[in-house]
Design a protein around this motif. Structure first.
Motif, PDB file in Angstrom:
ATOM      1  N   LYS A 173      33.984  35.089  24.057  1.00  0.00           N
ATOM      2  CA  LYS A 173      34.948  34.075  23.630  1.00  0.00           C
ATOM      3  C   LYS A 173      34.328  32.702  23.389  1.00  0.00           C
ATOM      4  N   GLY A 199      37.660  40.449  23.793  1.00  0.00           N
ATOM      5  CA  GLY A 199      36.902  39.412  24.481  1.00  0.00           C
ATOM      6  C   GLY A 199      36.893  39.641  25.980  1.00  0.00           C
ATOM      7  N   ILE A 200      35.893  39.077  26.649  1.00  0.00           N
ATOM      8  CA  ILE A 200      35.874  39.109  28.109  1.00  0.00           C
ATOM      9  C   ILE A 200      35.833  37.659  28.606  1.00  0.00           C
ATOM     10  N   VAL A 201      36.130  37.470  29.873  1.00  0.00           N
ATOM     11  CA  VAL A 201      36.153  36.130  30.448  1.00  0.00           C
ATOM     12  C   VAL A 201      34.779  35.837  31.039  1.00  0.00           C
ATOM     13  N   ALA A 209      37.522  47.017  33.939  1.00  0.00           N
ATOM     14  CA  ALA A 209      38.736  47.348  33.194  1.00  0.00           C
ATOM     15  C   ALA A 209      38.441  47.476  31.704  1.00  0.00           C
TER      16      ALA A 209
ATOM     17  N   GLU B 260      45.747  43.504  37.658  1.00  0.00           N
ATOM     18  CA  GLU B 260      44.658  42.934  36.858  1.00  0.00           C
ATOM     19  C   GLU B 260      43.985  43.993  36.014  1.00  0.00           C
ATOM     20  N   ALA B 264      44.359  44.202  32.011  1.00  0.00           N
ATOM     21  CA  ALA B 264      43.160  43.986  31.205  1.00  0.00           C
ATOM     22  C   ALA B 264      42.869  45.170  30.298  1.00  0.00           C
ATOM     23  N   VAL B 270      41.249  39.597  27.617  1.00  0.00           N
ATOM     24  CA  VAL B 270      41.034  38.153  27.548  1.00  0.00           C
ATOM     25  C   VAL B 270      41.914  37.424  28.570  1.00  0.00           C
ATOM     26  N   LYS B 272      43.001  38.493  31.486  1.00  0.00           N
ATOM     27  CA  LYS B 272      42.978  39.215  32.753  1.00  0.00           C
ATOM     28  C   LYS B 272      43.512  38.359  33.916  1.00  0.00           C
ATOM     29  N   ASP B 273      42.999  37.142  34.031  1.00  0.00           N
ATOM     30  CA  ASP B 273      43.423  36.296  35.153  1.00  0.00           C
ATOM     31  C   ASP B 273      44.885  35.893  35.041  1.00  0.00           C
TER      32      ASP B 273
END
Lengths: 369, 300
Positions: A173, A199-201, A209, B260, B264, B270, B272-273
């Protein structure tokens, strides 16, 4: 009346201070070095700072430039665009002549406008997002390649060598990661089907996941646009959810730290990066000098060293510290860098930026021939 | 995929649950949200990586890996129990008679101090632990259960069972329940309140330390800021389950981990939180006291 004198003396001391700053500034030429020096990408910023420091020390040993000593100022942007802007403002206040940096595309793009407005030359050793030099700023350069070149080479390699029918594409991202992932996907064209895009954080410890969701789509290879801390966790956790397909990724992952984080799971990962400089005599001598002071050079150390030398050579050749003059000279000249000859096109990109594909084999990056 | 996400979620949830227990127990007795609790978890993770490094130097993992893990967790738990007791003694006890806000501010202060001490002594870089356990585990309905996940799930369930029996069956557990119901009355009846509170902090902190070591094994990275988000997530889990309730914290932790992971994977990785906090808001609107928060008699 007493109070008046108190004010006067304060004013006086401020004036003296300002004058002394002014005179000090005339005796030195200041160069900024900016990058992430704390946080999980800190190794990159520290590599960058070390290289600029090395270049500056060499110039100072020979008497500096234009009869003045050169002073390096380091700015830590923590890989955070907001911090990067505050570093830029600090550099502007300190009246630096030029900046080597920043490292992350997401930091370089917003700060480039600040530097240009403040009449400061900026050369990034590592910013690969194409947008960086497409803003029409005449004082902005880079000494590395771009993500559209990188994405094309990665896509060509995947299609020719790995020949998958199904591909997953993920990114972190950021301006760099998402940009690279998009260029890769564009370059794939109809060669393979992208079955997952997401996207991932950044800094999230758990990617299981998303990896499980990717596994469900049964791709044969997955592309990641991002930096090594996330890439290391991704490949490590991919093995744990039983996703055993190769990852292909970009220059942001080319660092031994990636292998340290991922362990054996790093094996087989493909990374696009510049050619191995070890074949060049100039690069070998740079590596030796660097090693003596700072230990093993990082992937972008040599780029930062070249960037600093381009700036200092241009100042010397033009006899000026005015950014417009220096930038004009940089744009039309060819420099002999440790990494080979450097010249720039009309945007400020290097004219030759050959990316090659590397693979992690036995814990080391090896060029794929 | 469903089974795999279930296992991933449960493993993550077990970690949240262990940390959430510390929040909920302290709240049950003191009505204080111990904001330094996430930092104790971070300390536990660092201790885990240090102790494991020392063990590797003497070659213990090559001799027996289960013994190494067991000793690492035990040492980290013991150290953090002392940290927990010390934090209570020096940062909260002097303020016990003060207004409710004062210990809360003190808690935030302790959190900042601990973060910065670790940052200054250990550096800002991520510390990595190479994978100790193999990543391929056994197959369960088409999903891969890695040894670390099995280890996290089994040991956290054991710890929770021990805690349950401690609170339900022992004299000290009874004293804790009494203190949580009425601190003054319990004191009048001869319960050493200070001791009970110290022990509550020690138990909560040692559970957080166990979670820290597990996470270190699971992800292989620690850094000084890791306690912040984990602390907030665990606090969310505690509130979700009903703060003050021990079974609530366990339920809340597992639920949060599952939400979560499923969010996700099925909706968007994106955000998730965001899912965790969205569920929290919905729960608080519908059931302000949390899922199991009603049973006021059970809170400890």
């Amino acid at each position: 009346m007493k109070r008046f004198f108190a004010y006067l003396s304060v004013l006086g001391s401020v004036a003296v201070f300002l004058i002394s700053c002014q005179s000090q500034q005339q005796n030195v030429i200041r160069i900024g070095a900016a990058g992430p020096m704390t946080g999980d990408q800190s190794k990159m910023g520290i590599d960058l700072r070390n290289s600029v420091e090395l270049a500056v020390a060499e110039w100072n040993q020979q008497g500096g430039v234009l009869g003045k000593k050169i002073e390096m100022l380091a700015g830590d942007d923590q890989a955070d665009p907001k911090q990067a802007v505050s570093v830029a403002n600090k550099f502007i206040n300190q009246k630096v002549v030029a900046v080597v940096g920043h490292w992350n595309s997401s930091c370089s793009i917003p700060t480039s406008k600040y530097y240009s407005d403040a009449n400061i030359v900026m050369i990034s050793p590592a910013t690969t997002n194409p947008q960086f030099t497409l803003q029409g700023l005449k004082k902005v350069f880079r000494v590395c390649g771009t993500d559209d070149q990188q994405g094309r080479i990665a896509a060509a390699f995947v299609l020719k060598t790995l020949r998958p029918k199904r591909i997953a594409v993920i990114h972190d991202k950021t301006a760099y990661g998402q940009g690279l992932a998009d260029y890769f996907q564009k370059a794939l064209g109809n060669g393979a089907e992208v079955v997952y895009y997401g996207g991932i954080v950044q800094r999230d410890p758990d990617y299981k996941a998303v990896l499980t969701a990717i596994k469900e789509k049964k791709p044969e290879v997955y592309f990641f646009g991002g930096i090594y801390p996330e890439a290391g966790r991704l490949v490590r956790q991919a093995k744990e959810v039983g996703l055993s397909i190769p990852m292909i990724t970009g220059d942001g992952v080319y660092d031994p730290t990636f292998v340290n984080i991922a362990g054996k799971a790093a094996e087989g990962t493909y990374v696009t990066f510049g050619k191995d400089p070890a074949g060049l005599t100039t690069a070998r001598s740079f590596n030796e000098k660097y090693k003596k002071v700072y230990g093993e050079p990082g992937p972008y150390s040599i780029y930062a060293y070249d960037a600093a030398n381009v700036i200092l050579n241009a100042i010397k050749a033009t006899g000026s510290t005015d950014a417009t003059t220096v930038a004009e000279y940089i744009a039309k000249s060819t420099f002999q860098g440790a990494f080979g000859d450097i010249s720039f096109d009309k945007n400020g990109d290097v004219t030759k930026a050959p990316y090659v594909v590397w693979q992690v084999r036995d814990g080391k990056f090896t060029e794929v021939k | 995929m469903f089974v795999q996400q279930l296992i991933n979620g449960l493993a993550l949830g077990a970690v949240y649950a262990l940390i959430a227990l510390g929040y909920t127990m302290v709240y049950g007795i003191l009505h204080l949200i111990n904001f330094a609790h996430g930092e104790v978890y971070m300390l536990g993770a660092y201790l885990g990586i240090i102790v494991m490094g020392l063990f590797t130097l003497v070659g213990l993992p090559a001799y027996s890996l289960p013994l190494t893990l067991f000793l690492t967790i035990l040492i980290s738990m013991a150290f953090c129990a002392l940290y927990g007791a010390a934090i209570e003694r020096f940062a909260y006890r002097p303020l016990r008679a003060a207004a409710k806000l004062a210990p809360l501010i003190s808690a935030v202060g302790v959190s900042i101090i601990l973060q910065n001490v670790v940052m200054l002594t250990q550096g800002t870089e991520y510390k990595n632990l190479p994978p100790l356990l193999p990543s391929e585990g056994f197959d369960l309905l088409g999903a891969n259960v890695s040894p670390v996940q099995a280890f996290i799930l089994s040991s956290s369930i054991v710890l929770m069972l021990i805690l349950h029996f401690f609170v339900a069956k022992t004299r000290l557990g009874k004293a804790m329940r009494a203190t949580s119901q009425d601190r003054v009355m319990a004191g009048l009846l001869g319960i050493n309140i200070n001791q009970v509170i110290s022990i509550t902090f020690m138990i909560g902190s040692s559970l957080a330390a166990a979670a820290g070591v597990m996470v270190t094994l699971y992800y292989g990275v620690v850094h000084f800021f890791m306690g912040y988000l984990a602390g907030i997530k665990a606090f969310t889990a505690a509130v979700l389950g009903g703060i003050g309730s021990i079974p609530g914290a366990m339920l809340g932790g597992f639920m949060l981990g599952l939400i979560e992971n499923f969010g996700a994977s099925y909706i968007s990785s994106v955000y998730k939180d965001a899912f965790a906090f969205l569920i929290l808001i919905i729960t608080l609107i519908l059931r302000p006291s949390g899922l199991l928060g009603q049973k006021a008699m059970d809170k400890v």
